[in-house]
Design an enzyme around this catalytic site. Structure first.
Site, short mmCIF file in Angstrom:
data_model
loop_
_atom_site.label_atom_id
_atom_site.label_comp_id
_atom_site.label_asym_id
_atom_site.label_seq_id
_atom_site.Cartn_x
_atom_site.Cartn_y
_atom_site.Cartn_z
N TYR A 9 -5.88 14.83 12.21
CA TYR A 9 -6.98 15.06 11.25
C TYR A 9 -8.13 15.68 11.04
O TYR A 9 -8.04 16.33 9.68
CB TYR A 9 -7.50 13.01 11.80
N SER A 46 -14.52 14.74 6.53
CA SER A 46 -15.03 13.92 7.66
C SER A 46 -15.64 15.22 8.53
O SER A 46 -15.33 16.05 8.95
CB SER A 46 -13.75 13.50 8.66
P1 NAP Z 1 -9.29 2.85 4.48
O1 NAP Z 1 -10.83 1.42 3.99
O2 NAP Z 1 -8.39 2.41 5.38
O3 NAP Z 1 -8.41 2.91 2.71
C1 NAP Z 1 -7.59 4.45 2.36
C2 NAP Z 1 -7.29 4.11 1.22
O4 NAP Z 1 -6.59 5.06 1.46
C3 NAP Z 1 -6.50 3.07 0.63
O5 NAP Z 1 -7.23 2.89 -0.78
C4 NAP Z 1 -5.00 2.76 1.15
O6 NAP Z 1 -4.23 2.48 -0.36
C5 NAP Z 1 -5.05 4.08 0.16
N1 NAP Z 1 -4.02 4.97 1.54
C6 NAP Z 1 -3.29 4.97 2.09
N2 NAP Z 1 -2.39 5.67 2.54
C7 NAP Z 1 -2.02 5.92 1.60
C8 NAP Z 1 -1.00 6.57 0.45
N3 NAP Z 1 0.51 6.34 1.38
N4 NAP Z 1 -0.47 6.52 -0.69
C9 NAP Z 1 -1.52 6.48 -1.29
N5 NAP Z 1 -2.88 5.66 -1.27
C10 NAP Z 1 -2.54 5.61 0.11
O7 NAP Z 1 -10.05 4.31 4.48
P2 NAP Z 1 -11.43 4.74 4.53
O8 NAP Z 1 -12.39 4.14 5.46
O9 NAP Z 1 -11.89 3.80 3.01
O10 NAP Z 1 -11.13 6.28 4.06
C11 NAP Z 1 -11.20 7.14 2.58
C12 NAP Z 1 -11.55 8.40 2.44
O11 NAP Z 1 -12.81 8.46 4.29
C13 NAP Z 1 -10.62 9.21 3.75
O12 NAP Z 1 -10.28 9.89 3.26
C14 NAP Z 1 -11.13 8.66 5.61
O13 NAP Z 1 -10.15 9.74 6.05
C15 NAP Z 1 -12.39 9.20 4.78
N6 NAP Z 1 -13.21 8.95 6.36
C16 NAP Z 1 -13.44 7.60 6.54
C17 NAP Z 1 -14.19 7.67 7.88
C18 NAP Z 1 -14.72 6.53 8.00
O14 NAP Z 1 -15.57 6.50 9.39
N7 NAP Z 1 -14.48 4.67 7.52
C19 NAP Z 1 -14.97 8.67 8.55
C20 NAP Z 1 -14.71 10.07 7.88
C21 NAP Z 1 -13.98 10.33 6.71
P3 NAP Z 1 -3.42 1.59 -0.55
O15 NAP Z 1 -4.00 0.64 1.19
O16 NAP Z 1 -2.81 0.87 -1.67
O17 NAP Z 1 -2.24 2.87 0.20
#
Ligand code: NAP
Length: 254
Positions: A161, A148
């Site tokens: 984080y 991130s």
């Molecule tokens: P998201 O839509 O909330 O998805 C998170 C994913 O992680 C889901 O598939 C969830 O699957 C999985 N997860 C959460 N807890 C888990 C656990 N205990 N065991 C296994 N799987 C787990 O988030 P996203 O925005 O797509 O984020 C994806 C990545 O991008 C993350 O690493 C986040 O930090 C990074 N990121 C996101 C942003 C943003 O703006 N969205 C910005 C910078 C970085 P389940 O629901 O099946 O558990």
């Protein structure tokens, strides 16, 4: 270019906003996937959906869904062997799953720190460690971790984080140096603000304030991240290791 035909990939957090875009992107380039998440129902629905994004000539390729709670070290240790067992090998590991437990430093609870470290940092370490041996044997591998922008810039309310994301970057550089001679690359993709469930929860006023800080004037899409991942996963990216591609609409030019 960027043909992933014949490659096997494990993607964590594949049912989420960015993870699902990454999985679709890799499948569209021909990779066979093991998709993982903690919610089995969500995962099954996504796996079925993924077939729609598999190119016509690869329709016989069956992607697999493997449930794993990344907060449970015993389950994490079983994930890579299960993926290798189902796919027959591993060429690409995408550490994408991540959570936030935001709080100001003074109020941050131990549980908020621990959960973020366990899921975002420790699980990725365990999966990288498990991927190293089979990739070394195959003399090929691509390890890509979604970090991130805040892992570099910091962010108030995200001490846990930001520490985990910064840790992933440093971990990738270390592993990249260990594995480079074996034709294994270890890189990161650092999103800025991307439109997913993680950012959907922000109040409208905060979203507007964020957009004002982004030269491109909008949040990114999962596909923007998926394109960078597909490139780093490709054979063409074989001379890039220990690097981070920042995908943030110009929000931070690092
Ligand atoms: P998201 O839509 O909330 O998805 C998170 C994913 O992680 C889901 O598939 C969830 O699957 C999985 N997860 C959460 N807890 C888990 C656990 N205990 N065991 C296994 N799987 C787990 O988030 P996203 O925005 O797509 O984020 C994806 C990545 O991008 C993350 O690493 C986040 O930090 C990074 N990121 C996101 C942003 C943003 O703006 N969205 C910005 C910078 C970085 P389940 O629901 O099946 O558990």
């Amino acid at each position: 270019m960027f043909d992933l035909h014949g490659m096997n990939a494990l993607v964590t957090g594949a049912s989420g906003g960015i993870g699902s875009a990454i999985a679709r992107g890799l499948a569209a380039q021909g990779a066979r996937l093991a998709v993982s998440g903690s919610n089995a129902d969500k995962l099954r629905v996504f796996r079925d959906e993924l077939d729609e994004h598999t190119p016509q000539h690869l329709q016989e390729v069956d992607h697999v869904a493997i449930k794993c709670d990344l907060s449970n070290p015993d389950e994490v240790e079983k994930l890579m062997p299960a993926a290798i067992d189902s796919l027959g090998g591993i060429d690409i590991l995408v550490n994408n799953a991540g959570i936030t437990r935001d709080n100001l430093a003074m109020r941050m609870k131990d549980e908020e720190w621990d959960a973020v470290m366990r899921i975002n940092l420790e699980a990725a370490f365990r999966l990288m460690r498990a991927a190293a041996r089979p990739m070394m044997k195959a003399k090929f591998g691509r390890i890509i971790t979604i970090t991130s922008v805040v892992g570099t810039t910091g962010n108030p309310g995200q001490m846990n984080y930001a520490a985990a994301k910064g840790g992933l970057t440093a971990m990738s550089k270390s592993l990249g140096q260990e594995l480079a001679s074996r034709n294994i690359t270890v890189n990161c993709v650092a999103p800025g603000f991307i439109r997913t469930a993680m950012t959907e929860v922000l109040p409208d006023a905060q979203k507007e304030a964020l957009n004002a800080r982004i030269p491109m004037g909008r949040m990114g899409e999962g596909e923007d991240i998926a394109a960078a991942v597909a490139y780093l996963a490709s054979r063409e990216a074989g001379y890039i290791t220990g690097q981070t591609i920042h995908v943030n609409g110009g929000m931070a030019m690092l």
